[in-house]
Design a protein around this motif. Structure first.
Motif, PDB file in Angstrom:
ATOM      1  N   ILE A  56      -5.286  79.807   2.343  1.00 52.71           N
ATOM      2  CA  ILE A  56      -5.542  78.906   3.470  1.00 52.71           C
ATOM      3  C   ILE A  56      -7.021  79.001   3.804  1.00 52.71           C
ATOM      4  O   ILE A  56      -7.582  80.099   3.880  1.00 52.71           O
ATOM      5  CB  ILE A  56      -4.714  79.303   4.707  1.00 52.71           C
ATOM      6  N   VAL A  57      -7.652  77.845   3.983  1.00 51.66           N
ATOM      7  CA  VAL A  57      -9.077  77.814   4.322  1.00 51.66           C
ATOM      8  C   VAL A  57      -9.237  77.909   5.842  1.00 51.66           C
ATOM      9  O   VAL A  57      -8.683  77.090   6.579  1.00 51.66           O
ATOM     10  CB  VAL A  57      -9.741  76.521   3.806  1.00 51.66           C
ATOM     11  N   ILE A  58      -9.990  78.905   6.300  1.00 53.47           N
ATOM     12  CA  ILE A  58     -10.288  79.044   7.734  1.00 53.47           C
ATOM     13  C   ILE A  58     -11.525  78.228   8.075  1.00 53.47           C
ATOM     14  O   ILE A  58     -11.522  77.408   8.980  1.00 53.47           O
ATOM     15  CB  ILE A  58     -10.534  80.516   8.118  1.00 53.47           C
ATOM     16  N   PHE A  59     -12.607  78.461   7.360  1.00 56.83           N
ATOM     17  CA  PHE A  59     -13.783  77.593   7.456  1.00 56.83           C
ATOM     18  C   PHE A  59     -14.398  77.489   6.078  1.00 56.83           C
ATOM     19  O   PHE A  59     -14.164  78.316   5.201  1.00 56.83           O
ATOM     20  CB  PHE A  59     -14.798  78.085   8.504  1.00 56.83           C
ATOM     21  N   GLY A  60     -15.206  76.439   5.882  1.00 54.86           N
ATOM     22  CA  GLY A  60     -15.821  76.202   4.584  1.00 54.86           C
ATOM     23  C   GLY A  60     -15.087  75.130   3.805  1.00 54.86           C
ATOM     24  O   GLY A  60     -14.281  74.368   4.351  1.00 54.86           O
ATOM     25  N   GLN A  61     -15.359  75.063   2.508  1.00 55.65           N
ATOM     26  CA  GLN A  61     -14.725  74.081   1.627  1.00 55.65           C
ATOM     27  C   GLN A  61     -14.513  74.692   0.252  1.00 55.65           C
ATOM     28  O   GLN A  61     -15.332  75.484  -0.227  1.00 55.65           O
ATOM     29  CB  GLN A  61     -15.597  72.835   1.469  1.00 55.65           C
TER      30      GLN A  61
END
Length: 227
Positions: A56-61
């Motif tokens: 799961i991405v919390i921040f970023g790409q």
């Protein structure tokens, strides 16, 4: 961002997949989750690596892509904050068929498959949500194939622009990724993508300044997309 710490349980509770799980079960899942900070350009996993959970991405790409035998890269998907990847292969217990690379400094959560399997056995609602998420992903991929097969390059680019928050004349948007990455995502060469932007600008439908795009005539863009 290297010192960033998040409360995993609180974050998971905000995600649609986990927000109806009882607190005690959510706590168990959170205890098995690991965080990883990934720098821009770093590889998260390579094609052929074992898949032992999902991210799961919390921040970023994160960019999911594969490389053809002749060395050309095809971007399959771009994953942003709050979204996940890797679930399908986790269930199939197959190695990754794409590579994942951070497009920006990124914070990831990794949910191990055993935690997911345990929750699937306990909670049918969780199973339905997981199936719904996989179905949406499949629907999106089918829509992509349809667009590549039936839409012109210009229609694909305009469709992408119209999905942004810029919905009125004078509105501006900033491309979230490089033009090269976005071109691959839309199944275009970088040169073709640039020509399309240039042609749309020449028709005074948009104005382009690097990654910044201004919508000049939204109605003509919409009618152009429908051709």
């Amino acid at each position: 961002m290297a010192g960033t710490k998040i409360k995993v349980e609180e974050f998971l509770n905000k995600l649609p997949l986990f927000n109806e799980i009882p607190p005690e079960e959510l706590k168990q899942i959170a205890e098995s989750v690991t965080e990883s900070h990934v720098g821009k350009g770093d590889i998260i996993f390579r094609r052929g690596d074992p898949c032992v959970g999902f991210h799961i991405v919390i921040f970023g790409q994160v960019k999911l892509a594969f490389t053809s035998p002749d060395g050309n890269e095809k971007v399959v998907e771009i994953i942003g904050p709050g979204h996940s990847f890797g679930e399908a292969l986790m269930f199939m217990e197959k190695p990754y068929i794409v590579a994942a690379q951070a497009l920006a400094d990124t914070l990831l959560l990794h949910v191990p498959k055993q935690a997911v399997f345990d929750e699937l056995e306990r909670d049918t609602k969780f199973a339905r949500k997981m199936l719904a998420g996989l179905s949406r992903r499949l629907h999106g991929l089918i829509s992509d194939v349809e667009a590549y097969s039936l839409s012109s390059g210009a229609q694909r680019v305009i469709g992408y622009l119209l999905k942004s928050d810029a919905q009125h004349d004078g509105d501006q948007m900033t491309l979230a990724v490089s033009k090269t990455v976005l071109a691959s995502r839309l199944n275009l060469t970088p040169e073709h993508f640039s020509r399309i932007l240039h042609d749309l600008a020449a028709k005074k439908l948009i104005a382009v300044d690097g990654r910044n795009i201004t919508i000049l005539d939204i109605e003509k863009l919409r009618s152009y997309e429908g051709r």
